[in-house]
Design an enzyme around this catalytic site. Structure first.
Site, PDB file in Angstrom:
ATOM      1  N   GLN A 117      -2.632   4.277 -14.813  1.00  0.00           N
ATOM      2  CA  GLN A 117      -1.838   4.011 -16.015  1.00  0.00           C
ATOM      3  C   GLN A 117      -2.719   3.672 -17.223  1.00  0.00           C
ATOM      4  OE1 GLN A 117       0.232   0.291 -16.123  1.00  0.00           O
ATOM      5  NE2 GLN A 117       1.747   0.969 -17.594  1.00  0.00           N
ATOM      6  N   TYR A 146      -3.573  -9.559  -4.099  1.00  0.00           N
ATOM      7  CA  TYR A 146      -4.042  -8.998  -5.373  1.00  0.00           C
ATOM      8  C   TYR A 146      -4.569 -10.122  -6.274  1.00  0.00           C
ATOM      9  CZ  TYR A 146      -3.352  -6.899 -10.078  1.00  0.00           C
ATOM     10  OH  TYR A 146      -3.491  -6.453 -11.374  1.00  0.00           O
ATOM     11  N   LYS A 205      -8.336 -10.990  -7.691  1.00  0.00           N
ATOM     12  CA  LYS A 205      -8.621 -11.153  -9.125  1.00  0.00           C
ATOM     13  C   LYS A 205      -9.370 -12.470  -9.380  1.00  0.00           C
ATOM     14  CE  LYS A 205      -6.928  -7.313 -10.748  1.00  0.00           C
ATOM     15  NZ  LYS A 205      -7.864  -6.250 -11.146  1.00  0.00           N
TER      16      LYS A 205
HETATM   17  C1  AKB Z   1       1.102  -5.872 -11.372  1.00  0.00           C
HETATM   18  O1  AKB Z   1       2.313  -5.996 -11.595  1.00  0.00           O
HETATM   19  O2  AKB Z   1       0.606  -5.928 -10.248  1.00  0.00           O
HETATM   20  C2  AKB Z   1       0.181  -5.699 -12.564  1.00  0.00           C
HETATM   21  C3  AKB Z   1      -0.344  -6.986 -13.070  1.00  0.00           C
HETATM   22  C4  AKB Z   1       0.515  -7.894 -13.843  1.00  0.00           C
HETATM   23  O3  AKB Z   1      -1.479  -7.290 -12.838  1.00  0.00           O
HETATM   24  N1  AKB Z   1       0.872  -4.991 -13.596  1.00  0.00           N
END
Ligand code: AKB
Length: 320
Positions: free
Chosen positions: A19, A147, A151
């Site tokens: 994206q 996730y 990060k």
């Molecule tokens: C997600 O929704 O995983 C991403 C983000 C906010 O990092 N768009």
């Protein structure tokens, strides 16, 4: 604000079919010329066709090393990664791609000078312990997704490589990004993009978060201009070596639907929250980005109303 490193070097974008990658690549090519940009991914999409595309798996360190050396790369936008919702389906792979991929890029970058690296962090570094409103740069980082964990680790790695090896690595904590060119894939904020495609095609959308869910978002033109501004400013203006909070605007899913109805009055929305609701509920509602504003002059241009008008205009034009 082009500086000499950008003007004289080859720029690599990993995750260029995604994206953000697809639109960042177009803007980099417009600013610096097609011949300066090398784009890579593990899949090739329409958006990446115009530029020199190469397959690159960022988890393969030897391949990254060869790639960067052979093409004499001195700036890397490392965007390859797995997003929050997909991440929960396969935590092992998410760890390997997000953390392993970043380490490979940082290791390869460390061994070449001069080198500048951009890597995206996210509002997903925050968890329920952080204040919901105007979450600050130093608010607690207690993510509840793998996730978000990758990060947080990534931010610490960026800070470590900057401090220990003097690597020029820069990062932003992106909110949800809304865009009209390439659909996001696997994120929790994806509803804020899907809703536009559905409103224009079918005039109805089933939203996977509840009506009152409020999240920080940003329109792609602001995301691209903020990213390039951070990468082009003099290093002396960067005080945060982990990752900068970055804000656009915040809205609830219900407010977004109401805004769309101003343009498409017969648009109908229903809400069927799924597992992504819990992820959304663990994230901030709005972000304090005063460090980005103070250090390098960040200021977004779009709000909910101007973004909605622009999105509907662009997608409607493409449909007809
Ligand atoms: C997600 O929704 O995983 C991403 C983000 C906010 O990092 N768009």
């Amino acid at each position: 604000m082009k500086d000499s490193l950008f003007a004289s070097t080859r720029i690599l974008v990993t995750g260029a079919s995604g994206q953000i990658g697809s639109e960042l690549t177009s803007e980099l090519a417009r600013r610096y010329g097609n011949d300066k940009i090398v784009v890579s991914d593990i899949k090739r999409t329409e958006a990446a066709r115009a530029i020199s595309f190469q397959y690159l798996d960022v988890t393969d360190k030897a391949a990254v090393q060869r790639f960067v050396k052979d093409r004499d790369i001195q700036v890397i936008f490392h965007l390859a990664g797995i997003l929050s919702a997909t991440g929960e389906m396969n935590p092992e792979k998410t760890w390997s791609v997000n953390t392993g991929g970043l380490r490979n890029i940082l290791d390869v970058a460390r061994d070449r000078t001069p080198m500048r690296v951009f890597w995206p962090s996210s509002i997903a570094v925050f968890g329920p312990e952080a204040p919901k409103i105007n979450t600050q740069q130093e608010s607690p980082l207690m993510p509840r997704t793998i996730y978000g964990v990758t990060k947080v680790v990534g931010e610490l790695l960026c800070d470590y490589y900057s401090d220990k090896y003097g690597l020029d690595v820069r990062s932003l904590r992106y909110p949800g990004i809304i865009s009209s060119e390439t659909l996001p894939g696997g994120g929790t904020t994806d509803y804020a993009v899907e809703i536009f495609y559905a409103a224009i095609k079918d005039k109805r959308y089933t939203c996977f978060v509840s009506k009152n869910t409020i999240l920080p978002m940003m329109y792609m033109p602001d995301c691209i201009s903020g990213t390039l501004r951070l990468m082009e400013v003099d290093l002396s203006r960067i005080s945060i070596r982990t990752s900068y909070n970055l804000a656009g605007f915040s809205f609830s899913a219900g407010e977004l639907a109401e805004e769309i109805k101003k343009h498409i009055p017969d648009f109908v929305i229903e809400y069927k929250p799924d597992f992504r609701q819990k992820i959304a509920d663990s994230w901030p509602m709005s972000i304090d980005d005063s460090f980005a504003r103070k250090d390098w002059g960040w200021k977004p241009s779009y709000n909910l109303s101007s973004m909605t008008k622009d999105m509907i205009g662009k997608l409607s034009a493409r449909k007809s």
